[in-house]
Design an enzyme around this catalytic site. Structure first.
Site, PDB file in Angstrom:
ATOM      1  N   ASP A   1       0.811  -1.227   0.000  1.00 34.34           N
ATOM      2  CA  ASP A   1       0.000   0.000   0.000  1.00 34.34           C
ATOM      3  C   ASP A   1       0.840   1.272   0.000  1.00 34.34           C
ATOM      4  O   ASP A   1       0.439   2.300   0.534  1.00 34.34           O
ATOM      5  CB  ASP A   1      -0.987   0.004   1.183  1.00 34.34           C
ATOM      6  CG  ASP A   1      -1.822  -1.255   1.190  1.00 34.34           C
ATOM      7  OD1 ASP A   1      -2.309  -1.623   0.102  1.00 34.34           O
ATOM      8  OD2 ASP A   1      -1.954  -1.876   2.243  1.00 34.34           O
TER       9      ASP A   1
ATOM     10  N   HIS B   1      -4.373  -2.502  -5.986  1.00 39.20           N
ATOM     11  CA  HIS B   1      -3.749  -1.281  -6.486  1.00 39.20           C
ATOM     12  C   HIS B   1      -4.833  -0.344  -6.990  1.00 39.20           C
ATOM     13  O   HIS B   1      -5.661  -0.727  -7.795  1.00 39.20           O
ATOM     14  CB  HIS B   1      -2.768  -1.605  -7.627  1.00 39.20           C
ATOM     15  CG  HIS B   1      -1.609  -2.435  -7.185  1.00 39.20           C
ATOM     16  ND1 HIS B   1      -0.902  -3.256  -8.021  1.00 39.20           N
ATOM     17  CD2 HIS B   1      -1.038  -2.567  -5.973  1.00 39.20           C
ATOM     18  CE1 HIS B   1       0.069  -3.850  -7.330  1.00 39.20           C
ATOM     19  NE2 HIS B   1      -0.001  -3.457  -6.088  1.00 39.20           N
TER      20      HIS B   1
END
Ligand code: IMP
Ligand code: MG
Length: 333
Positions: free
Chosen positions: A13, A43
């Site tokens: 992340d 994503h």
């Protein structure tokens, strides 16, 4: 000719999706290949007013002329893959290696119960149990599935001949260095190594073929799931700082800590980073929002970047200043 590998430097992340999408557009890659674990990745890419949520496709999907490859080390969830490719109009550019391991419903079920769910805090996407079966050599491979037959090819062959012909290759890693099965806080880790070496192995790229390894660090650190987390701050501090985030795959709130130089130094070492990308600088320095030129940054923001370069002895080549793909300062230019 440049072979560029992009990996996460912390716990995932970090904003890999946005950086990979930016590189695919700015460097006009004709070919991008995904390594990493599988659909446990999430994503988010924002491009031309569209929010793309990707779990299986390379984030280079935003460049319509980029072929999208998935390497043999990556686990593939057939439903997630074909849904994403359909949704984002990428079926004609999708190439899956014949030897990708397949995630089946029973892997997902077992990932959502017992040890993986309650102790590790897995994403529940089936990757751990599917990798376990792959090690036991009972997992199905992509070539066993009829619905994949139009998309199958030999990914190591394709990327290595691309390199031999003098063309660039963009290699996208997933998760983050400290979620690695080897280098993270076992057992609070994912089901494989995810450092640059492993990502290269996932796609069939030998160690001498790589030119650039870009390690991505967010301006602060976040972690989802269980496990030790140095410097962790409280939920109310997270909110005060504006660092609140929720997981793309799981919807869980992310734990957070300030930028961690000890972790970053180790990450640079483990990945043999050639440069660093820093994301979400605008969250630390709101005046940086949307900036595209380094000189326009405030002196505080520049000092933050320069301190990272000095502490880590590595240059910061890319800086994210907002969620949109082109909210990026590219210091390679
Ligand atoms: P698994 O990879 O689903 O088995 O989950 C193992 C650990 O890695 C859990 O703490 C997950 O939250 C974490 N994890 C896996 N993939 C990602 C990711 O892409 N971003 C952030 N954390 C992840
Ligand atoms: Mg993510």
């Amino acid at each position: 000719m440049t072979v560029t590998v992009v990996v996460g430097g912390f716990y995932g992340d970090e904003g890999k999706g946005k950086i990979v999408a930016y590189l695919s557009l700015s460097d006009s890659h004709s070919l991008a290949v995904r390594g990493g674990v599988g659909p446990n990745a999430g994503h988010t890419v924002i491009y031309e007013n569209q929010v793309l949520k990707l779990r299986m496709l390379p984030s280079a999907v935003v460049n319509k002329s980029t072929r999208l490859l998935i390497g043999p080390g990556v686990l593939v969830d057939p439903t997630v893959t074909l849904n994403e490719a359909t949704k984002y109009n990428a079926l004609d550019r999708l190439v899956i290696d014949r030897s990708c391991g397949i995630i089946e419903q029973h892997h997902i079920n077992s990932d959502r119960s017992g040890f993986l769910s309650s102790k590790v805090g897995s994403t529940g996407s089936g990757t751990g149990p599917a990798n376990a079966e792959r090690v036991l050599r009972t997992a199905k491979l992509a070539k066993d599935l009829d619905l994949f037959k139009d998309y199958l090819d030999d990914i190591p062959g394709i990327i290595n001949s691309q390199i031999e012909n003098g063309n660039d290759v963009l290699v996208e890693g997933t998760q983050g260095t400290f979620l690695s099965l080897y280098f993270g806080n076992y057992p609070f880790v994912t089901s494989k190594d995810v450092t640059a070496s492993a990502i290269c192995s996932d796609v069939g790229l030998g160690p001498k073929k790589v030119d650039d390894v870009i390690v991505i660090f967010k301006s602060y650190v976040t972690r989802v799931g269980e496990g030790p987390f140095a410097g962790e701050i409280t939920e109310s501090e997270i909110q005060k700082l504006g660092w609140s985030e929720t997981g793309t795959v799981t919807g869980r709130t992310r734990r957070a800590a300030p930028f961690d130089f000890n972790l970053a130094r180790r990450s640079i070492m483990l990945n043999s980073a050639t440069s660093i990308a820093i994301t979400k600088l605008d969250i630390l320095f709101p005046s940086a929002t949307g900036m595209r030129k380094y000189d326009e940054l405030s002196s505080d923001a520049k000092a933050f970047i320069e301190n990272i370069e000095n502490e880590l002895h590595t240059s910061v080549s890319l800086i994210g200043t907002g969620p949109e793909v082109y909210d990026t300062i590219d210091r390679r230019l």
